[in-house]
Each structure stands twice: as C-alpha cells, then as structure tokens.
Motif scaffolding. Structure first.
Motif, PDB file in Angstrom:
ATOM      1  N   GLY A   1       0.810  -1.214   0.000  1.00  0.00           N
ATOM      2  CA  GLY A   1       0.000   0.000   0.000  1.00  0.00           C
ATOM      3  C   GLY A   1       0.844   1.265   0.000  1.00  0.00           C
ATOM      4  O   GLY A   1       0.657   2.147  -0.840  1.00  0.00           O
TER       5      GLY A   1
ATOM      6  N   GLU B   1       1.494   3.872  -3.163  1.00  0.00           N
ATOM      7  CA  GLU B   1       1.154   5.288  -3.027  1.00  0.00           C
ATOM      8  C   GLU B   1       2.357   6.170  -3.359  1.00  0.00           C
ATOM      9  O   GLU B   1       2.220   7.207  -4.009  1.00  0.00           O
ATOM     10  CB  GLU B   1       0.677   5.564  -1.603  1.00  0.00           C
ATOM     11  CG  GLU B   1       0.228   7.008  -1.378  1.00  0.00           C
ATOM     12  CD  GLU B   1      -0.299   7.233   0.021  1.00  0.00           C
ATOM     13  OE1 GLU B   1      -0.586   8.402   0.356  1.00  0.00           O
ATOM     14  OE2 GLU B   1      -0.421   6.253   0.797  1.00  0.00           O
ATOM     15  N   HIS B   2       3.526   5.744  -2.913  1.00  0.00           N
ATOM     16  CA  HIS B   2       4.750   6.511  -3.197  1.00  0.00           C
ATOM     17  C   HIS B   2       5.007   6.593  -4.700  1.00  0.00           C
ATOM     18  O   HIS B   2       5.406   7.653  -5.216  1.00  0.00           O
ATOM     19  CB  HIS B   2       5.936   5.859  -2.494  1.00  0.00           C
ATOM     20  CG  HIS B   2       7.274   6.388  -2.921  1.00  0.00           C
ATOM     21  ND1 HIS B   2       7.724   7.649  -2.582  1.00  0.00           N
ATOM     22  CD2 HIS B   2       8.260   5.828  -3.688  1.00  0.00           C
ATOM     23  CE1 HIS B   2       8.926   7.846  -3.099  1.00  0.00           C
ATOM     24  NE2 HIS B   2       9.272   6.766  -3.780  1.00  0.00           N
TER      25      HIS B   2
ATOM     26  N   GLY C   1       2.699   6.168  -7.040  1.00  0.00           N
ATOM     27  CA  GLY C   1       1.524   6.641  -7.762  1.00  0.00           C
ATOM     28  C   GLY C   1       0.903   5.585  -8.654  1.00  0.00           C
ATOM     29  O   GLY C   1       0.385   5.912  -9.730  1.00  0.00           O
TER      30      GLY C   1
ATOM     31  N   SER D   1      -1.222   1.439  -8.654  1.00  0.00           N
ATOM     32  CA  SER D   1      -2.065   0.568  -7.843  1.00  0.00           C
ATOM     33  C   SER D   1      -1.230  -0.534  -7.194  1.00  0.00           C
ATOM     34  O   SER D   1      -0.112  -0.840  -7.647  1.00  0.00           O
ATOM     35  CB  SER D   1      -3.158  -0.068  -8.706  1.00  0.00           C
ATOM     36  OG  SER D   1      -2.571  -0.954  -9.652  1.00  0.00           O
ATOM     37  N   LYS D   2      -1.794  -1.145  -6.140  1.00  0.00           N
ATOM     38  CA  LYS D   2      -1.083  -2.230  -5.467  1.00  0.00           C
ATOM     39  C   LYS D   2      -0.909  -3.421  -6.389  1.00  0.00           C
ATOM     40  O   LYS D   2       0.121  -4.103  -6.343  1.00  0.00           O
ATOM     41  CB  LYS D   2      -1.837  -2.642  -4.199  1.00  0.00           C
ATOM     42  CG  LYS D   2      -1.785  -1.603  -3.095  1.00  0.00           C
ATOM     43  CD  LYS D   2      -2.242  -2.182  -1.752  1.00  0.00           C
ATOM     44  CE  LYS D   2      -3.719  -2.556  -1.785  1.00  0.00           C
ATOM     45  NZ  LYS D   2      -4.185  -3.016  -0.458  1.00  0.00           N
TER      46      LYS D   2
END
Length: 304
Positions: A24, A28-29, A31, A33-34
């Motif tokens: 996750g 996010e870092h 940019g 999706s997982k």
C-alpha cells in the motif's frame, strides 16, 4: 545469469517496498495501484530467478537474496538518475540570463576577461555582472553565481575555493629612492602606509620562511580606500608602501611596467582565499558551463 533489465520499473518497485515495507505505502509513493506494484515485483523476481521478498504479518521482508540485491538496486537507480540528467542536459541549450555578483576587486582584469570570453563562446547567453561588497547570500535569489574574495561564512550556498592570492609589500621605486628600503618589518612604522579597508587590520602578520611570524602595528594611513585598483594606483603614484596581491601586480606590470618594486620580498602577507558560491543541487547547464569555464582559467599561482 539472467538478462539485465531493459527499464527501471522493477527496480523502482523493489526500492519502494524496501523503503515502506508494504504494498500500500509503496504503491502510493510510486503513484500506481497495489496490483501493478505486485506484478512488477513478480516480474523482477522472475527475471532474477529467485524470490526477493516474503510476507511476515502485514509487512514484506527481504529474503537473503533480496537484501543482497538491494545494494545493487540502489546503485542502478542512482546511475539511471544520473544518466537521465545527462540526457536532459543534451536537450537543454546553453542560453538565457545569468546574473553574477563579484567582489569589486574583480571587476577589472582576470574575471572580466573570463566573462567576456564566455559570452563570446555562447552567443545565447545574456550575462549581468554586479559588484557587491556584501558576502554571498542565498537570500538574493536573483544571483546565480558569486565570486568572492576573503572569508565567507554561513552563506547557505555551496562554496568552491578557486585558490589563494599571495600578497607582498610594494612601493613605487621613486618612493624607495627617497625614503630608503626597509630592511626589516619593524622599520615599516617609519614609512608612509597606504591602507585598504577591510583588508589590512591595525595588526598585520607577516611571515618569513626562516624567521617565522612578525606582528606589525600599522602606522596610520594618510589614504584609505576600499578598492584594490585605486589602492594600487595610489601606491604607484609614490604615496607610500602597501600590501598588494602578487597577481594584481604582475598583471598590471604587463601594461605599466616599473610602477611597483617589492619591499622585504622574503616577507609574505596573509593569503586571500578566492571562492565561488552557488546554490546546492545539480546546477542548470548554463551555470555548469560557466563554472567549468572559470575553473579552466584560474591563475596558476592561485593554486600553488
């Protein structure tokens, strides 16, 4: 061995997991999706032929291979970043405005010639040169480069020492014929002294290769100025003895020989550092070109 990766997506994915410990935060870092991050990790492990991570509770922990590979991963990402910067610079023209602030002592002579040659070499450059007695400061965001003479502390900028100017005592030959040649620094108190503001303090330290230091209380100066060119002019007119940078004297002698004669040549005054100051980080290409141009033209006797 497995083939080298053609691009850096897998390396960036692995680096994000190592930094943040889970899908996750890593996704996010970056940019993404997982699921995309997970696929990139799987693809990287497939190419390398062994697992790099294993799950422990809610975290992804590196395997022994992952710990070893991470060292090389960081090096490859760093190399990739540097190569991208180099490629970007090829697209960046050496053009535009450069504002340079220089200590007033450099407005004539060596530095002026350096800047003139630079704008001739790069026709797209528009150069603005200002004189400033104040030390360099990052608070002045209009200036891209400072050339400074003497100590400069807490500027908030990167400091690059170009060299050290050596200094000796000089006078006009007519003055020495009239008043005599001093044989020791102690005799300077009976001579006329030409002072330079912010350079020559009331107590001057001279150095001799064999006798060591001699501290001299300077006699009062009948003429004090804050510009080395005017200071040299007054000495050349026979007003007295003063301390001058050797490079300035030699440069001036090419156009006006016979104006200066060394006094106590074995005794040397304090050396003067000459430095460039510019913002931290990777410089724009136009600034990098100017820095290289200046470095190649530093007077040889400054670096001895």
């Amino acid at each position: 061995m497995p083939p080298v990766l053609d691009e850096f997506q897998g390396l960036s994915a692995f680096d994000a997991i190592m930094r943040y410990g889970n899908l996750g935060a890593g996704a996010e870092h970056l940019g993404i999706s997982k699921s995309t991050l997970s696929r990139r990790i799987s693809h990287l492990e497939h190419q390398l032929g062994q697992p790099l991570l294993h799950r422990q509770a809610n975290r992804l922990i590196p395997t022994e291979a992952g710990t070893l590979f991470y060292q090389y991963c960081q090096q490859m990402l760093s190399l990739g970043e540097r190569s991208q910067i180099a490629l970007d610079e090829l697209r960046e023209e050496i053009s535009g405005d450069i504002t340079v602030s220089a200590h007033p002592h450099f407005l004539r002579g060596w530095f002026n010639h350096v800047l003139t040659d630079f704008i001739e070499e790069y026709p797209g450059i528009r150069l603005i040169l200002t004189a400033n007695h104040l030390p360099p400061s990052r608070d002045d965001d209009q200036v891209m480069l400072w050339l400074w003479e003497g100590p400069a502390k807490d500027t908030g900028l990167r400091e690059e020492i170009l060299g050290q100017q050596q200094q000796h005592l000089y006078a006009h030959p007519s003055y020495l014929r009239q008043h005599g040649h001093p044989q020791h620094p102690s005799e300077l108190t009976s001579h006329d002294w030409v002072n330079l503001i912010d350079r020559h303090h009331p107590n001057l330290v001279l150095n001799h290769p064999e006798e060591g230091e001699y501290r001299l209380s300077l006699p009062p100066s009948r003429f004090t100025v804050d510009n080395v060119v005017v200071h040299a002019d007054h000495i050349a007119h026979g007003a007295g003895i003063g301390l001058l940078p050797d490079y300035h004297v030699r440069t001036r002698a090419t156009a006006h020989p016979g104006q200066f004669e060394a006094c106590l040549p074995e005794w040397k005054g304090p050396s003067i550092p000459v430095s460039l100051h510019y913002p931290f980080g990777h410089p724009p290409r136009k600034l990098g070109a100017l820095l290289d141009h200046i470095r190649r033209r530093v007077p040889t006797d400054w670096t001895r």
